[in-house]
Design a protein around this motif. Structure first.
Motif, PDB file in Angstrom:
ATOM      1  N   VAL A  10      12.889  30.505  -2.907  1.00 44.06           N
ATOM      2  CA  VAL A  10      14.293  30.864  -3.012  1.00 44.06           C
ATOM      3  C   VAL A  10      14.853  30.298  -4.314  1.00 44.06           C
ATOM      4  CG1 VAL A  10      16.584  30.666  -1.983  1.00 44.06           C
ATOM      5  CG2 VAL A  10      14.573  30.888  -0.506  1.00 44.06           C
ATOM      6  N   TRP A  11      15.438  31.159  -5.123  1.00 41.73           N
ATOM      7  CA  TRP A  11      16.128  30.721  -6.343  1.00 41.73           C
ATOM      8  C   TRP A  11      17.623  30.880  -6.089  1.00 41.73           C
ATOM      9  CZ3 TRP A  11      11.852  33.878  -6.345  1.00 41.73           C
ATOM     10  CH2 TRP A  11      10.716  33.408  -7.006  1.00 41.73           C
ATOM     11  N   ALA A  12      18.328  29.762  -5.944  1.00 38.57           N
ATOM     12  CA  ALA A  12      19.740  29.802  -5.583  1.00 38.57           C
ATOM     13  C   ALA A  12      20.662  29.688  -6.785  1.00 38.57           C
ATOM     14  CB  ALA A  12      20.061  28.707  -4.578  1.00 38.57           C
ATOM     15  N   HIS A  13      20.176  29.115  -7.908  1.00 36.18           N
ATOM     16  CA  HIS A  13      21.043  28.917  -9.071  1.00 36.18           C
ATOM     17  C   HIS A  13      20.193  28.948 -10.331  1.00 36.18           C
ATOM     18  CE1 HIS A  13      19.559  24.751  -9.204  1.00 36.18           C
ATOM     19  NE2 HIS A  13      19.757  24.728  -7.905  1.00 36.18           N
ATOM     20  N   VAL A  14      20.861  29.040 -11.478  1.00 32.20           N
ATOM     21  CA  VAL A  14      20.152  29.222 -12.740  1.00 32.20           C
ATOM     22  C   VAL A  14      19.388  27.979 -13.164  1.00 32.20           C
ATOM     23  CG1 VAL A  14      21.706  31.019 -13.549  1.00 32.20           C
ATOM     24  CG2 VAL A  14      22.238  28.624 -14.032  1.00 32.20           C
ATOM     25  N   GLY A  15      19.633  26.853 -12.510  1.00 30.03           N
ATOM     26  CA  GLY A  15      18.860  25.654 -12.831  1.00 30.03           C
ATOM     27  C   GLY A  15      17.432  25.730 -12.359  1.00 30.03           C
ATOM     28  N   PRO A  17      14.199  27.705 -12.756  1.00 32.22           N
ATOM     29  CA  PRO A  17      13.607  28.723 -13.643  1.00 32.22           C
ATOM     30  C   PRO A  17      12.953  29.843 -12.837  1.00 32.22           C
ATOM     31  CG  PRO A  17      13.003  26.511 -14.344  1.00 32.22           C
ATOM     32  CD  PRO A  17      13.635  26.367 -12.995  1.00 32.22           C
ATOM     33  N   PHE A  18      13.250  31.070 -13.225  1.00 28.28           N
ATOM     34  CA  PHE A  18      12.646  32.245 -12.601  1.00 28.28           C
ATOM     35  C   PHE A  18      11.841  32.981 -13.650  1.00 28.28           C
ATOM     36  CE2 PHE A  18      12.788  36.851 -11.820  1.00 28.28           C
ATOM     37  CZ  PHE A  18      12.182  36.915 -10.576  1.00 28.28           C
ATOM     38  N   GLN A  19      10.549  33.082 -13.430  1.00 32.03           N
ATOM     39  CA  GLN A  19       9.668  33.790 -14.342  1.00 32.03           C
ATOM     40  C   GLN A  19       9.487  35.225 -13.853  1.00 32.03           C
ATOM     41  OE1 GLN A  19       8.696  32.467 -17.197  1.00 32.03           O
ATOM     42  NE2 GLN A  19       9.716  30.532 -16.642  1.00 32.03           N
ATOM     43  N   LEU A 196      19.020  34.643  -5.442  1.00 32.28           N
ATOM     44  CA  LEU A 196      20.448  34.705  -5.167  1.00 32.28           C
ATOM     45  C   LEU A 196      21.263  34.680  -6.462  1.00 32.28           C
ATOM     46  CD1 LEU A 196      20.523  32.175  -2.192  1.00 32.28           C
ATOM     47  CD2 LEU A 196      20.789  34.658  -2.025  1.00 32.28           C
ATOM     48  N   ASN A 197      22.546  34.977  -6.338  1.00 33.94           N
ATOM     49  CA  ASN A 197      23.466  34.961  -7.484  1.00 33.94           C
ATOM     50  C   ASN A 197      22.913  35.772  -8.654  1.00 33.94           C
ATOM     51  OD1 ASN A 197      25.501  33.100  -6.380  1.00 33.94           O
ATOM     52  ND2 ASN A 197      23.830  31.611  -6.421  1.00 33.94           N
ATOM     53  N   VAL A 228      18.832  37.268 -18.540  1.00 32.27           N
ATOM     54  CA  VAL A 228      18.420  38.578 -18.050  1.00 32.27           C
ATOM     55  C   VAL A 228      16.897  38.616 -17.961  1.00 32.27           C
ATOM     56  CG1 VAL A 228      18.428  41.063 -18.470  1.00 32.27           C
ATOM     57  CG2 VAL A 228      20.441  39.697 -19.043  1.00 32.27           C
ATOM     58  N   LYS A 229      16.404  39.063 -16.840  1.00 35.20           N
ATOM     59  CA  LYS A 229      14.967  39.225 -16.634  1.00 35.20           C
ATOM     60  C   LYS A 229      14.696  40.668 -16.218  1.00 35.20           C
ATOM     61  CE  LYS A 229      13.924  34.748 -16.993  1.00 35.20           C
ATOM     62  NZ  LYS A 229      12.979  34.190 -17.980  1.00 35.20           N
ATOM     63  N   VAL A 230      13.515  41.152 -16.549  1.00 37.12           N
ATOM     64  CA  VAL A 230      13.109  42.493 -16.142  1.00 37.12           C
ATOM     65  C   VAL A 230      11.864  42.373 -15.270  1.00 37.12           C
ATOM     66  CG1 VAL A 230      12.305  44.757 -16.888  1.00 37.12           C
ATOM     67  CG2 VAL A 230      14.081  43.572 -18.199  1.00 37.12           C
ATOM     68  N   VAL A 231      11.934  42.985 -14.094  1.00 37.24           N
ATOM     69  CA  VAL A 231      10.845  42.907 -13.125  1.00 37.24           C
ATOM     70  C   VAL A 231      10.331  44.310 -12.849  1.00 37.24           C
ATOM     71  CG1 VAL A 231      10.346  42.460 -10.689  1.00 37.24           C
ATOM     72  CG2 VAL A 231      11.588  40.762 -12.032  1.00 37.24           C
TER      73      VAL A 231
END
Length: 410
Positions: A10-15, A17-19, A196-197, A228-231
């Motif tokens: 779960v990624w809840a906030h920008v802190g 990192p989402f790859q 999220l968010n 911005v990420k592209v999946v």
């Protein structure tokens, strides 16, 4: 199987990192329909990688689900249909009820009879269970006799003007927001990922792609895009409620026939102790909630493109109710005298009354939930006004479709 599956991330906030990665399925929208789809898909095809994307800070923090009626009843099944459709919808409704009462057992599911009051039989229906269409299989009863069992009927309605009633004793109340949260939590425990968010936009590119705008809040309380990420995905499911069709239309350039309407929920501040039934007259439903009644007005039509909700006037006083709702309440005051008293809460502005955009499948207030594939690799999942009774079954049907062997990533 659950014990063998690792929980998702779960990624809840920008802190956090989402790859960007590739997923078999990306579900845009973690409301009731999207979260249920994710849960069903994890059960049916746990080998598929899955990402849920939600613009709010919790599953279903935004959107219509948090305000949805949460009233399960077979009296809501669309009436203008063939017997085969009625049989199918009846099976889907019963399956949805079983899921709500068992698979989502951590949330309250409260049996609550629904009583529909009538001045005369519906056109084409007689007083017997065999009369009329399949949805009329519930026989008519005397509203005066029912008032002995449910005295609140005499407090709400003019039973001399409404002598007939139909009762769904299997009807029940629940919170759609709890369904969304519970289903999303179960899906994550079974290996689904949740972002999220994050605002999603579809990309018109070779193969399904979704652009993810991760949102954050500045020190002046402005919501801005942090990154911005592209999946890429094999399948993208848009389950964003009334915002779903525009998301497809703007991102992919496809045209859908679906519309939306702004629904408001006034309040009637009369006591509704435990055991109080839900009551419906001419499409207006009085739902027992928080010790009083939430009023669920009927949906007349799709709102035109660009429509912005505006209030009306009651005896010269500005209210926050849109004109159609206000006219319905005024026209029903003889049949429902409780509406004419001081207990009706109409608000002085739109901000005083809870409201939300509701999807209208093909622009029809009576159309049932649906899923469709408007573009290769892109699926649209819509609940609409009948999501309370049929929505989970339609989400499960799409999950079964997606659990079939997927084509290679283009």
């Amino acid at each position: 199987m659950e014990g063998m599956t690792s929980p998702g991330q779960v990624w809840a906030h920008v802190g956090q990192p989402f790859q960007a990665a590739e997923f078999d399925v990306v579900v845009v929208g973690a409301g009731r329909m999207g979260a249920a789809l994710a849960l069903f898909l994890r059960r049916l095809a746990p080998h598929l990688s899955l990402l849920m994307v939600e613009e709010g800070g919790l599953p279903n923090e935004e959107g219509a689900t948090i305000l949805a009626p949460g009233l399960w009843t077979t009296l809501d099944l669309p009436r203008q249909a063939q017997w085969s459709q009625q049989d199918q919808w009846s099976e889907q409704a019963q399956w949805t009820r079983e899921q709500l009462a068992s698979a989502f057992g951590e949330m309250p599911f409260e049996p609550c009879p629904l009583i529909e009051l009538y001045a005369s039989p519906l056109p084409g229906h007689d007083h017997s269970p065999q009369g009329g269409q399949p949805s009329a299989a519930v026989p008519y009863e005397s509203s005066a006799e029912l008032a002995r069992e449910f005295p609140v009927l005499r407090e709400l309605a003019n039973l001399d003007a409404l002598p007939l009633a139909r009762v769904d004793r299997q009807a029940a109340l629940y919170r759609p927001a709890s369904v969304a949260l519970n289903a999303a939590q179960q899906a994550v425990r079974l290996g689904a990922n949740l972002l999220l968010n994050t605002r999603a936009r579809l990309k018109h590119a070779p193969g399904p792609q979704v652009m993810l705008e991760r949102l954050t809040v500045t020190n002046t309380h402005q919501i801005v895009t942090h990154e911005v990420k592209v999946v890429r995905a094999r399948h993208i499911v848009v389950a964003a409620g009334a915002g779903g069709p525009p998301l497809l239309e703007h991102g992919l350039g496809v045209h859908t026939q679906h519309g939306r309407a702004y629904q408001q929920y006034p309040r009637l501040n009369l006591p509704s102790p435990p055991g109080t039934p839900a009551v419906r007259v001419s499409g207006l439903t009085l739902r027992p909630q928080h010790g009083a009644f939430t009023l669920i007005p009927r949906l007349h039509h799709r709102d035109p493109h660009g429509y912005q909700p505006t209030g009306g006037h009651l005896t010269g006083v500005p209210t926050g109710l849109r004109r159609e709702v206000l006219e319905d309440l005024v026209n029903l005051m003889d049949a429902l005298p409780a509406l004419a008293g001081p207990h009706l809460q109409v608000g002085r502005s739109l901000s005083d009354l809870p409201g939300a955009w509701v999807t209208l499948v093909r622009g029809d207030p009576q159309a049932p939930p649906v899923w469709e594939t408007p573009a290769p690799g892109h699926h649209l999942l819509l609940g609409g006004p009948h999501a309370d009774t049929l929505g989970l079954a339609v989400a499960h049907d799409l999950a079964q479709h997606l659990s079939q062997p997927l084509a290679p990533m283009p």
